[in-house]
Design a protein around this motif. Structure first.
Motif, short mmCIF file in Angstrom:
data_model
loop_
_atom_site.label_atom_id
_atom_site.label_comp_id
_atom_site.label_asym_id
_atom_site.label_seq_id
_atom_site.Cartn_x
_atom_site.Cartn_y
_atom_site.Cartn_z
N LYS A 89 17.21 -30.80 13.96
CA LYS A 89 17.42 -32.19 14.37
C LYS A 89 16.86 -33.19 13.38
O LYS A 89 17.27 -34.36 13.38
N ASN A 90 15.94 -32.75 12.54
CA ASN A 90 15.33 -33.64 11.56
C ASN A 90 16.06 -33.66 10.23
O ASN A 90 15.62 -34.32 9.29
N GLY A 91 17.14 -32.91 10.13
CA GLY A 91 17.89 -32.86 8.88
C GLY A 91 17.35 -31.86 7.89
O GLY A 91 17.70 -31.90 6.70
N THR A 92 16.52 -30.93 8.34
CA THR A 92 15.97 -29.87 7.48
C THR A 92 16.93 -28.69 7.45
O THR A 92 17.32 -28.17 8.51
N LEU A 93 17.34 -28.26 6.25
CA LEU A 93 18.20 -27.09 6.12
C LEU A 93 17.41 -25.85 6.55
O LEU A 93 16.40 -25.51 5.94
N ILE A 94 17.87 -25.18 7.60
CA ILE A 94 17.14 -24.01 8.10
C ILE A 94 17.88 -22.70 7.83
O ILE A 94 17.28 -21.62 7.89
N GLY A 95 19.17 -22.77 7.53
CA GLY A 95 19.89 -21.54 7.27
C GLY A 95 21.34 -21.77 6.92
O GLY A 95 21.87 -22.88 7.04
N LYS A 96 22.00 -20.69 6.47
CA LYS A 96 23.42 -20.72 6.15
C LYS A 96 24.05 -19.40 6.60
O LYS A 96 23.43 -18.34 6.53
N ILE A 97 25.30 -19.50 7.04
CA ILE A 97 26.12 -18.31 7.24
C ILE A 97 27.04 -18.26 6.03
O ILE A 97 28.00 -19.02 5.92
N ILE A 98 26.72 -17.39 5.08
CA ILE A 98 27.40 -17.35 3.80
C ILE A 98 28.66 -16.49 3.88
O ILE A 98 28.61 -15.33 4.27
N VAL A 99 29.79 -17.09 3.51
CA VAL A 99 31.05 -16.33 3.46
C VAL A 99 31.54 -16.20 2.02
O VAL A 99 32.60 -15.62 1.78
N GLY A 100 30.80 -16.76 1.07
CA GLY A 100 31.13 -16.60 -0.33
C GLY A 100 32.21 -17.53 -0.84
O GLY A 100 32.71 -17.36 -1.95
N GLY A 101 32.59 -18.52 -0.05
CA GLY A 101 33.61 -19.49 -0.45
C GLY A 101 33.67 -20.61 0.56
O GLY A 101 32.84 -20.70 1.47
N ILE A 102 34.67 -21.46 0.42
CA ILE A 102 34.78 -22.64 1.28
C ILE A 102 35.04 -22.25 2.73
O ILE A 102 35.88 -21.40 3.02
N ALA A 103 34.30 -22.87 3.62
CA ALA A 103 34.55 -22.76 5.06
C ALA A 103 34.72 -24.18 5.58
O ALA A 103 33.75 -24.84 5.94
N ALA A 104 35.96 -24.66 5.58
CA ALA A 104 36.20 -26.07 5.91
C ALA A 104 35.85 -26.38 7.36
O ALA A 104 35.35 -27.46 7.66
N ASN A 105 36.13 -25.45 8.27
CA ASN A 105 35.85 -25.74 9.67
C ASN A 105 35.56 -24.46 10.44
O ASN A 105 35.70 -23.35 9.92
N PHE A 106 35.19 -24.63 11.70
CA PHE A 106 34.74 -23.53 12.53
C PHE A 106 34.71 -24.01 13.97
O PHE A 106 34.86 -25.21 14.25
N CYS A 107 34.51 -23.10 14.88
CA CYS A 107 34.32 -23.51 16.28
C CYS A 107 33.49 -22.46 17.02
O CYS A 107 33.54 -21.27 16.70
N PHE A 108 32.73 -22.93 17.98
CA PHE A 108 32.01 -22.04 18.88
C PHE A 108 32.95 -21.62 20.01
O PHE A 108 33.72 -22.42 20.54
N ALA A 109 32.87 -20.35 20.38
CA ALA A 109 33.59 -19.85 21.55
C ALA A 109 32.60 -19.08 22.42
O ALA A 109 31.40 -19.15 22.20
N LYS A 110 33.09 -18.35 23.39
CA LYS A 110 32.21 -17.69 24.35
C LYS A 110 31.24 -16.72 23.69
O LYS A 110 30.06 -16.69 24.01
N ALA A 111 31.74 -15.93 22.75
CA ALA A 111 30.93 -14.84 22.20
C ALA A 111 30.31 -15.15 20.85
O ALA A 111 29.56 -14.35 20.32
N GLY A 112 30.63 -16.30 20.28
CA GLY A 112 30.09 -16.61 18.97
C GLY A 112 30.88 -17.70 18.27
O GLY A 112 31.40 -18.61 18.91
N MET A 113 31.01 -17.59 16.97
CA MET A 113 31.63 -18.63 16.15
C MET A 113 32.80 -18.07 15.34
O MET A 113 32.70 -17.03 14.72
#
Length: 360
Positions: free
Chosen positions: A304-328
């Motif tokens: 919430k403070n704007g501190t980078l805490i992590g990344k889910i790395i896919v090795g290239g551009i990930a323009a968008n995403f969405c949360f669903a019941k079981a994950g992202m």
């Protein structure tokens, strides 16, 4: 195809990272969960997985990412740079079957969100069709245009959209990417953010001052709004044939945050975060208020403070995403991923558990 699943967790040595540029850039191509803080490990949980669901030879998985409960499917859009007109797709969350869709009223679609049990597409339009918000019932295939102009002036190319679920108002961004890609006429409005009331059929411009406003989302309590500016990517030498996109590192790759006053007004704009790789495109919050954005090497996560805490790395551009019941679900251009996570998205209870129908 063979589905590959990554479970690797990389812990970043922040003390080394700030003094070693080679080390700082060494994580961007490794498919993994990259932890800058222990709190990121708490969010993803001990059983986090990142599975490649589909891979193709063109950018079929670019934008949107909308879960619809009635079909148990994710709806997403392709990249204009790979297919003109832009293709629409849906993937069944159980079988992983991907179907190509045909909604004639949705022209050059980009972002989307769930609305009244259906998919509210950002129909960017073309040289003869105005840019609009178009609501589609994926079961009946019926569609309805909700808004396509601002008091007689055409929108440039509506890009992304969210719902304020307490008021029912629709908030959306309108950059000039359609013109930049040569499928929309010269803009007659600046890049702005709008609020539209379906109840009263009124539309307000609520934020400006962007090079390219793009993704937007509310905090879980609707007291904050996050808006991305992806102005670092545009047709810097002019639209030409529509394939002249380039990255200018001096341009904004920035997430701004605003206070939401009286549930209707944006105030006190300030920088929330700057994306270190590519630009921050789609943006969402989890149930705890952490902020996620699709960037040049995967999904970046800030507290919430704007501190980078992590990344889910896919090795290239990930323009968008969405949360669903079981994950992202992660739209990574030529690849479509599913990531199993412990944390839930801020809107999962609203969008994934609701059984309310819709009328178009």
């Amino acid at each position: 195809m063979i589905r590959h699943t990554a479970t690797q967790v990389v812990r970043v040595d922040r003390g080394r990272e700030v003094k070693d540029i080679v080390y700082a850039n060494s994580f961007k191509k490794i498919t993994s969960f990259c932890a800058y803080h222990d709190k990121f490990l708490e969010l993803i949980g001990p059983d986090a997985e990142l599975t490649l669901i589909e891979e193709r030879d063109y950018e079929f998985a670019h934008e949107a990412g909308v879960y619809v409960n009635s079909t148990d499917s994710i709806y997403f859009t392709a990249n204009f740079q790979a297919c003109d007109p832009i293709d629409l797709y849906a993937i069944d969350c159980k079988t992983f079957q991907i179907d190509k869709l045909d909604y004639p009223d949705v022209v050059q679609a980009n972002g989307a969100c769930q609305y009244r049990g259906g998919v509210l597409y950002c129909s960017q339009g073309d040289r003869s069709t105005p840019s609009a918000l178009v609501l589609v019932d994926p079961v009946t295939k019926k569609s309805e245009t909700l808004v396509n102009n601002f008091h007689g002036r055409e929108f440039s190319s509506v890009n992304d959209v969210v719902i304020h679920h307490e008021t029912g108002d629709i908030w959306f961004t309108d950059p000039t990417y359609g013109y930049e890609q040569a499928f929309r006429p010269y803009p007659v409005l600046p890049p702005q953010v709008y609020r539209f009331s379906p109840e009263t059929s009124e539309c307000w411009a609520v934020a400006d001052g962007f090079i390219m406003c793009n993704g937007l989302c509310f905090s879980p309590d609707y007291k904050l709004m996050y808006i991305t500016d992806t102005g670092a990517i545009k047709a810097h030498a002019g639209p030409g044939d529509g394939r002249q996109f380039s990255f200018n590192s001096r341009g904004p790759s920035t997430i701004y945050v605003y206070d939401v006053l009286d549930k209707r007004v944006l105030a006190n704009r300030r920088i929330f975060a700057f994306c270190d790789t590519g630009v921050p495109d789609g943006i969402k919050c989890d149930a705890d208020g952490n902020v996620y954005s699709g960037c040049g090497d995967g999904i970046h996560v800030w507290d919430k403070n704007g501190t980078l805490i992590g990344k889910i790395i896919v090795g290239g551009i990930a323009a968008n995403f969405c949360f669903a019941k079981a994950g992202m679900w992660i739209m990574a251009e030529k690849r479509l991923y599913f990531s199993r996570l412990k944390i839930k998205g801020a809107l999962v209870d609203i969008e994934c558990e609701s059984t309310s129908g819709m009328v178009v």
